[in-house]
Design an enzyme around this catalytic site. Structure first.
Site, PDB file in Angstrom:
ATOM      1  N   ARG A 225       0.860  -1.188   0.000  1.00  0.00           N
ATOM      2  CA  ARG A 225       0.000   0.000   0.000  1.00  0.00           C
ATOM      3  C   ARG A 225       0.894   1.234   0.000  1.00  0.00           C
ATOM      4  O   ARG A 225       1.984   1.223   0.604  1.00  0.00           O
ATOM      5  CB  ARG A 225      -0.891   0.045   1.249  1.00  0.00           C
ATOM      6  CG  ARG A 225      -2.050  -0.958   1.244  1.00  0.00           C
ATOM      7  CD  ARG A 225      -3.153  -0.578   0.253  1.00  0.00           C
ATOM      8  NE  ARG A 225      -4.255  -1.518   0.238  1.00  0.00           N
ATOM      9  CZ  ARG A 225      -4.374  -2.546  -0.613  1.00  0.00           C
ATOM     10  NH1 ARG A 225      -3.452  -2.783  -1.521  1.00  0.00           N
ATOM     11  NH2 ARG A 225      -5.444  -3.323  -0.569  1.00  0.00           N
ATOM     12  N   HIS A 273      -1.236   0.251  -9.545  1.00  0.00           N
ATOM     13  CA  HIS A 273      -1.921  -0.690  -8.625  1.00  0.00           C
ATOM     14  C   HIS A 273      -2.447  -1.892  -9.433  1.00  0.00           C
ATOM     15  O   HIS A 273      -3.637  -2.223  -9.377  1.00  0.00           O
ATOM     16  CB  HIS A 273      -3.073  -0.009  -7.868  1.00  0.00           C
ATOM     17  CG  HIS A 273      -3.426  -0.746  -6.598  1.00  0.00           C
ATOM     18  ND1 HIS A 273      -3.822  -0.132  -5.444  1.00  0.00           N
ATOM     19  CD2 HIS A 273      -3.431  -2.082  -6.325  1.00  0.00           C
ATOM     20  CE1 HIS A 273      -4.063  -1.040  -4.502  1.00  0.00           C
ATOM     21  NE2 HIS A 273      -3.835  -2.237  -5.015  1.00  0.00           N
TER      22      HIS A 273
HETATM   23  P1  NAP Z   1      -1.416 -11.626   5.042  1.00  0.00           P
HETATM   24  O1  NAP Z   1      -1.517 -13.046   4.571  1.00  0.00           O
HETATM   25  O2  NAP Z   1      -2.371 -11.161   6.082  1.00  0.00           O
HETATM   26  O3  NAP Z   1       0.093 -11.437   5.562  1.00  0.00           O
HETATM   27  C1  NAP Z   1       0.503 -10.297   6.233  1.00  0.00           C
HETATM   28  C2  NAP Z   1       1.950 -10.496   6.706  1.00  0.00           C
HETATM   29  O4  NAP Z   1       2.392  -9.259   7.283  1.00  0.00           O
HETATM   30  C3  NAP Z   1       2.074 -11.560   7.793  1.00  0.00           C
HETATM   31  O5  NAP Z   1       3.278 -12.272   7.643  1.00  0.00           O
HETATM   32  C4  NAP Z   1       2.102 -10.715   9.065  1.00  0.00           C
HETATM   33  O6  NAP Z   1       2.781 -11.324  10.158  1.00  0.00           O
HETATM   34  C5  NAP Z   1       2.869  -9.510   8.590  1.00  0.00           C
HETATM   35  N1  NAP Z   1       2.615  -8.360   9.466  1.00  0.00           N
HETATM   36  C6  NAP Z   1       1.455  -7.725   9.729  1.00  0.00           C
HETATM   37  N2  NAP Z   1       1.633  -6.722  10.610  1.00  0.00           N
HETATM   38  C7  NAP Z   1       2.946  -6.742  10.923  1.00  0.00           C
HETATM   39  C8  NAP Z   1       3.749  -5.969  11.793  1.00  0.00           C
HETATM   40  N3  NAP Z   1       3.234  -4.981  12.547  1.00  0.00           N
HETATM   41  N4  NAP Z   1       5.063  -6.266  11.879  1.00  0.00           N
HETATM   42  C9  NAP Z   1       5.596  -7.286  11.147  1.00  0.00           C
HETATM   43  N5  NAP Z   1       4.889  -8.059  10.296  1.00  0.00           N
HETATM   44  C10 NAP Z   1       3.577  -7.778  10.194  1.00  0.00           C
HETATM   45  O7  NAP Z   1      -1.548 -10.614   3.832  1.00  0.00           O
HETATM   46  P2  NAP Z   1      -1.305 -10.906   2.259  1.00  0.00           P
HETATM   47  O8  NAP Z   1      -2.447 -11.666   1.695  1.00  0.00           O
HETATM   48  O9  NAP Z   1       0.045 -11.475   2.100  1.00  0.00           O
HETATM   49  O10 NAP Z   1      -1.370  -9.426   1.665  1.00  0.00           O
HETATM   50  C11 NAP Z   1      -0.488  -8.408   2.092  1.00  0.00           C
HETATM   51  C12 NAP Z   1      -0.938  -7.053   1.537  1.00  0.00           C
HETATM   52  O11 NAP Z   1      -0.647  -6.967   0.140  1.00  0.00           O
HETATM   53  C13 NAP Z   1      -2.435  -6.781   1.593  1.00  0.00           C
HETATM   54  O12 NAP Z   1      -2.836  -6.370   2.873  1.00  0.00           O
HETATM   55  C14 NAP Z   1      -2.602  -5.681   0.558  1.00  0.00           C
HETATM   56  O13 NAP Z   1      -2.474  -4.419   1.165  1.00  0.00           O
HETATM   57  C15 NAP Z   1      -1.428  -5.904  -0.405  1.00  0.00           C
HETATM   58  N6  NAP Z   1      -1.897  -6.281  -1.760  1.00  0.00           N
HETATM   59  C16 NAP Z   1      -1.542  -5.495  -2.827  1.00  0.00           C
HETATM   60  C17 NAP Z   1      -1.958  -5.837  -4.100  1.00  0.00           C
HETATM   61  C18 NAP Z   1      -1.554  -5.046  -5.308  1.00  0.00           C
HETATM   62  O14 NAP Z   1      -2.051  -5.282  -6.405  1.00  0.00           O
HETATM   63  N7  NAP Z   1      -0.632  -4.133  -5.181  1.00  0.00           N
HETATM   64  C19 NAP Z   1      -2.748  -6.981  -4.295  1.00  0.00           C
HETATM   65  C20 NAP Z   1      -3.090  -7.754  -3.184  1.00  0.00           C
HETATM   66  C21 NAP Z   1      -2.653  -7.393  -1.913  1.00  0.00           C
HETATM   67  P3  NAP Z   1       2.285 -12.719  10.800  1.00  0.00           P
HETATM   68  O15 NAP Z   1       2.683 -13.782   9.789  1.00  0.00           O
HETATM   69  O16 NAP Z   1       3.038 -12.816  12.063  1.00  0.00           O
HETATM   70  O17 NAP Z   1       0.786 -12.618  10.955  1.00  0.00           O
END
Ligand code: NAP
Length: 310
Positions: A225, A273
């Protein structure tokens, strides 16, 4: 009972067809034509939907984000009290993000910015050969997207470390967590990739302090983001040569205003994006599964943890 869709009109039609292909008995309404409010039981929305509007539906049982991120749903005023929120966890989203990260890791590793500039200037000059095993990649966020990207990059020989809230085991990837872990990972990241959810804890995580910890000449890749990155700090680091390049897919605000420095910066590669785009046919089965679950009083899948913010 009905499902409310709220997103751009062409997307709504696409989603309607994809959901009906999985369950032709669904009654689907497309916002703003939501019909009698008491008939709406699940809302599938994206960034533009006002969460206050969802308070109009007394029988609402679940809100589904049309993507992997939920920051747009959780920010104030937030979802109606007591209503769970589910997000998408989808192989096609994960695959696309892995490809986008890999594309940019290889772009920087293989000196593509320099070679493109040389081509523009008709310069025939070979640069020093890059060494995969010496290019350390650090990934912030080891969730669905981050752990897949980490494995992909580690699989072709880059030393990969990843940062998560809790310690994590991902084969071939060194795990870091906590503030100390963040700093340690930054110090060994020649390429730093952000795939974190946007929460109050992660907003602005890539700032001047963190950028200063990176090895000189490092690269930054942000596919998460715009709010994770302090733009002024990145631009200063690029202009001082401390950061050699950045690949950015997400911005604040979006669309990025035409006068923003990123558009023309020689060290910045941008996509609008588009790193990973939800494909309704791929995501519809899990949404239908969740509709069935809430109707049967079962716990939905891919629920958001409100306390953690993702
Ligand atoms: P996810 O499965 O919820 O994984 C989030 C990861 O971030 C987990 O490993 C989590 O740790 C870690 N995390 C969260 N808060 C943290 C903190 N304070 N300190 C350290 N690590 C932290 O999410 P995802 O499905 O991989 O997606 C990630 C993000 O990608 C989405 O939220 C979205 O904003 C972005 N995204 C972007 C696009 C695009 O087209 N650009 C598309 C899809 C998604 P834990 O493993 O310990 O829980």
């Amino acid at each position: 009972m009905a499902i409310l869709l709220s997103m751009k009109p062409h997307l709504m039609e696409h989603w309607r067809r994809a959901l009906l292909a999985v369950d032709p008995t669904l009654e689907i309404r497309m916002f703003p034509e939501s019909g009698p409010p008491e008939e709406i039981e699940v809302a599938v929305c994206w960034t533009s939907h006002d969460m206050n509007e969802l308070r109009r539906y007394p029988k609402l049982k679940l809100i589904v984000s049309m993507g992997a991120g939920v920051d747009h749903l959780l920010r104030p005023p937030g979802p109606p009290p007591g209503i769970p929120v589910a997000r998408l966890v989808d192989t096609m989203l994960t695959t696309q993000m892995g490809e986008w990260v890999l594309l940019n890791v290889l772009r920087f590793h293989r000196q593509d910015l320099e070679y493109r500039a040389q081509q523009r200037d008709r310069v025939w000059e070979e640069l020093e050969a890059p060494v995969t095993a010496a290019r350390r990649v650090g990934i912030l966020g080891l969730g669905e997207l981050g752990s897949h990207a980490a494995k992909l990059i580690a699989g072709i020989g880059f030393p990969v470390g990843g940062w998560s809230r809790r310690p994590k085991t991902v084969p071939g990837v060194e795990s870091f967590h906590g503030q100390d872990g963040l700093d340690a990972l930054a110090r060994r990241s020649d390429i730093l990739v952000c795939l974190l959810p946007l929460t109050p804890e992660t907003r602005g995580v890539i700032d001047a302090r963190l950028l200063a910890l990176l090895p000189r000449g490092a690269f930054v890749i942000n596919g998460a983001r715009g709010g994770h990155l302090v733009d002024a700090d990145l631009l200063a680091a690029l202009d001082q040569g401390r950061v050699a390049g950045a690949a950015l897919d997400v911005f604040q605000p979006e669309p990025l205003p035409a006068e923003h420095a990123y558009w023309t910066h020689p060290g910045v590669v941008m996509t609008p994006h588009a790193a990973s785009i939800t494909i309704p046919e791929s995501a519809a089965p899990q949404v239908v599964e969740n509709i069935r679950r809430v109707r049967e009083g079962r716990v939905p899948i891919n629920l958001v943890d409100f306390a953690a913010g993702y």
